[in-house]
Design an enzyme around this catalytic site. Structure first.
Site, PDB file in Angstrom:
ATOM      1  N   ARG A  90       0.832  -1.201   0.000  1.00  0.00           N
ATOM      2  CA  ARG A  90       0.000   0.000   0.000  1.00  0.00           C
ATOM      3  C   ARG A  90       0.869   1.254   0.000  1.00  0.00           C
ATOM      4  O   ARG A  90       0.585   2.219  -0.714  1.00  0.00           O
ATOM      5  CB  ARG A  90      -0.934   0.001   1.206  1.00  0.00           C
ATOM      6  CG  ARG A  90      -1.761   1.270   1.314  1.00  0.00           C
ATOM      7  CD  ARG A  90      -2.704   1.239   2.495  1.00  0.00           C
ATOM      8  NE  ARG A  90      -3.499   2.465   2.548  1.00  0.00           N
ATOM      9  CZ  ARG A  90      -4.591   2.616   3.292  1.00  0.00           C
ATOM     10  NH1 ARG A  90      -5.009   1.611   4.041  1.00  0.00           N
ATOM     11  NH2 ARG A  90      -5.260   3.740   3.292  1.00  0.00           N
ATOM     12  N   ASN A 145     -10.627  -4.035  -2.241  1.00  0.00           N
ATOM     13  CA  ASN A 145     -10.417  -2.993  -3.242  1.00  0.00           C
ATOM     14  C   ASN A 145      -9.398  -3.414  -4.299  1.00  0.00           C
ATOM     15  O   ASN A 145      -8.515  -4.211  -4.009  1.00  0.00           O
ATOM     16  CB  ASN A 145      -9.926  -1.710  -2.554  1.00  0.00           C
ATOM     17  CG  ASN A 145     -11.036  -0.967  -1.861  1.00  0.00           C
ATOM     18  OD1 ASN A 145     -12.123  -0.827  -2.394  1.00  0.00           O
ATOM     19  ND2 ASN A 145     -10.766  -0.470  -0.658  1.00  0.00           N
ATOM     20  N   CYS A 165     -19.158  -1.553  -0.592  1.00  0.00           N
ATOM     21  CA  CYS A 165     -18.310  -0.448  -0.136  1.00  0.00           C
ATOM     22  C   CYS A 165     -19.070   0.296   0.951  1.00  0.00           C
ATOM     23  O   CYS A 165     -20.304   0.294   0.973  1.00  0.00           O
ATOM     24  CB  CYS A 165     -17.989   0.482  -1.309  1.00  0.00           C
ATOM     25  SG  CYS A 165     -16.937   1.891  -0.883  1.00  0.00           S
ATOM     26  N   HIS A 195     -15.979   3.978  -5.786  1.00  0.00           N
ATOM     27  CA  HIS A 195     -15.081   5.103  -5.524  1.00  0.00           C
ATOM     28  C   HIS A 195     -15.157   6.171  -6.616  1.00  0.00           C
ATOM     29  O   HIS A 195     -14.211   6.941  -6.819  1.00  0.00           O
ATOM     30  CB  HIS A 195     -13.630   4.623  -5.332  1.00  0.00           C
ATOM     31  CG  HIS A 195     -13.445   3.868  -4.049  1.00  0.00           C
ATOM     32  ND1 HIS A 195     -12.217   3.420  -3.611  1.00  0.00           N
ATOM     33  CD2 HIS A 195     -14.335   3.481  -3.103  1.00  0.00           C
ATOM     34  CE1 HIS A 195     -12.364   2.792  -2.452  1.00  0.00           C
ATOM     35  NE2 HIS A 195     -13.645   2.823  -2.132  1.00  0.00           N
ATOM     36  N   TYR A 242     -13.930  10.534  -2.783  1.00  0.00           N
ATOM     37  CA  TYR A 242     -12.967  10.030  -3.764  1.00  0.00           C
ATOM     38  C   TYR A 242     -12.912  10.903  -5.017  1.00  0.00           C
ATOM     39  O   TYR A 242     -11.941  10.841  -5.771  1.00  0.00           O
ATOM     40  CB  TYR A 242     -13.285   8.581  -4.142  1.00  0.00           C
ATOM     41  CG  TYR A 242     -12.885   7.595  -3.072  1.00  0.00           C
ATOM     42  CD1 TYR A 242     -11.582   7.125  -2.985  1.00  0.00           C
ATOM     43  CD2 TYR A 242     -13.806   7.154  -2.128  1.00  0.00           C
ATOM     44  CE1 TYR A 242     -11.207   6.234  -1.994  1.00  0.00           C
ATOM     45  CE2 TYR A 242     -13.443   6.272  -1.135  1.00  0.00           C
ATOM     46  CZ  TYR A 242     -12.138   5.806  -1.075  1.00  0.00           C
ATOM     47  OH  TYR A 242     -11.761   4.941  -0.075  1.00  0.00           O
TER      48      TYR A 242
END
Length: 422
Positions: A90, A145, A165, A195, A242
């Site tokens: 990440r 995700n 989500c 998103h 987002y």
């Protein structure tokens, strides 16, 4: 029923357990199996989850295992919440795009593509084992995700899957407080892709309260979401946070260049949470879990599993499902995130009024990118990666796409099946 959580060693898991323990639905779970390759995490999250249930007087038993086969066999539903490569990957997703002046984020842009490339092959392998050991009728609820791409990969291979989500339920809970109404009375006109969504209506007892929100609470909305209130009024809708990566791209990049990546913050929170989970005197959900993200995840997940496996009649949920004509400007097999009716047969989008050009173009653009991203994730190849990046609206220049493709592959060499060992 047996509920299996793949990625059960996640610090998110107690959120889910808390939802079950609180009996927020009549979901009849008697066994919860947490599957994770990280035995240390399981040794902390598993016993803590059991304590949460026992403290709430819930009879379900928690088991932990590092064997996927053991975990999914006989499951009524399987929840996916895994992170291939962990927080280290990440951190890479959130930083390598910045060298090209592009946003660094784990689900959007080049970082989001890197996560999709790592994740799709692993999820498809898991899904095949679920089909073989739990049966083809077992629901796979995907929280992993990028949810839209991963869910489309599952559906494309014929799995019984639906994506989830927490953006919609978080907005529902927050706006219900602004309006002073019970959250259960609020229905959202939620449209877009995972998103990449907008609220075009906020209905309470059939009356659209969005005009009131934009008139009386726009400053609070702007502060909460990070998007200018004047823009929301002009669009006559509320974008998810987002959309900041699109509407405020350059400002976000500048901020990211001067702050530690979110992965570092999350890693510190996770360490603190795991220490708390390991304390046998702790029997309730700690406040620090709110810093981890995923607000209301437990409620959304538990309610959705209930609708899919034990509900009486159709329920309304915001989920990721096949388009099937709901947005006529997209292919039928595109995965959209919209308000839907959900029952044992899955989710079906509710009727959607024509979508404004102010957002339909961006939805179409990102859908095209997601198609190319999935091709790259399934079949590999440097050129497929570069083509997906070139198609992304936040990149779109071939020299930058080529440079990012090479850096993405270099950063993820040991986690991409078609690169590893070459």
């Amino acid at each position: 029923m047996k509920l299996t959580v793949v990625g059960g060693g996640s610090t998110y898991t107690p959120e889910l357990i808390d939802g079950i323990a609180g009996r927020r639905t009549s979901l009849a779970v008697d066994e919860i199996v947490l599957v994770d390759p990280d035995q240390h995490r399981l040794s902390l999250v598993g016993p803590f989850s059991q304590r949460l249930l026992e403290h709430a007087g819930h009879p379900a038993k928690v088991r932990t295992t590092s064997s996927l086969e053991e975990g999914v066999e006989g499951a009524s539903a399987v929840l996916l919440q895994l992170r291939v490569g962990g927080q280290k990957a990440r951190a890479s997703d959130e930083t390598f795009p910045l060298t090209c002046g592009c946003v660094g984020q784990e689900t959007t842009g080049a970082g989001g593509l890197a996560k999709a490339l790592r994740t799709v092959p692993v999820v498809l392998d898991i899904a095949e084992k679920v089909r073989r050991l739990a049966g083809p009728d077992t629901w796979i609820v995907n929280f992993t995700n990028p949810v839209g791409i991963v869910t489309r990969a599952l559906l494309q291979e014929g799995h019984k899957a639906i994506g989830l989500c927490n953006v919609a339920i978080t907005f529902q809970r927050w706006t219900s407080a602004l309006l002073g109404v019970d959250p259960s009375t609020v229905e959202l006109e939620h449209v877009g892709l995972n998103h990449l969504t907008w609220e075009r209506g906020v209905y309470v007892d059939g009356v659209d309260r969005l005009p009131e929100l934009l008139e009386d609470h726009v400053e609070g909305l702007a502060e909460h979401i990070g998007i200018d209130g004047g823009l929301m009024r002009r669009l006559n809708m509320v974008p998810s946070y987002y959309l900041n990566y699109f509407y405020n791209h350059d400002a976000v990049v500048q901020k990211q260049l001067n702050e530690p990546p979110r992965a570092e913050v999350v890693a510190a929170v996770e360490k603190e949470l795991l220490d708390i989970y390991g304390d046998p005197s702790v029997v309730t959900k700690p406040e620090q879990l709110g810093q981890r993200g995923g607000a209301y995840y437990s409620e959304a997940a538990v309610q959705l599993v209930h609708a899919l496996t034990g509900g009486e009649g159709a329920e309304k949920h915001v989920v990721n499902v096949q388009n099937n004509g709901s947005l006529p400007f997209l292919p039928d097999d595109a995965v959209v995130e919209v308000s839907s009716t959900v029952d044992g047969n899955g989710g079906r989008p509710l009727p959607i009024r024509p979508v404004e050009p102010s957002i339909s173009g961006l939805i179409s653009h990102v859908t095209a990118y997601e198609y190319l991203a999935l091709e790259a994730a399934k079949h590999g190849g440097r050129d497929r990666v570069a083509n997906a990046l070139l198609a992304h609206p936040l990149i779109g220049q071939h020299a930058i796409a080529d440079r990012l493709a090479d850096e993405l592959i270099a950063q993820n060499r040991d986690l991409l099946p078609w690169v590893k060992g070459n």
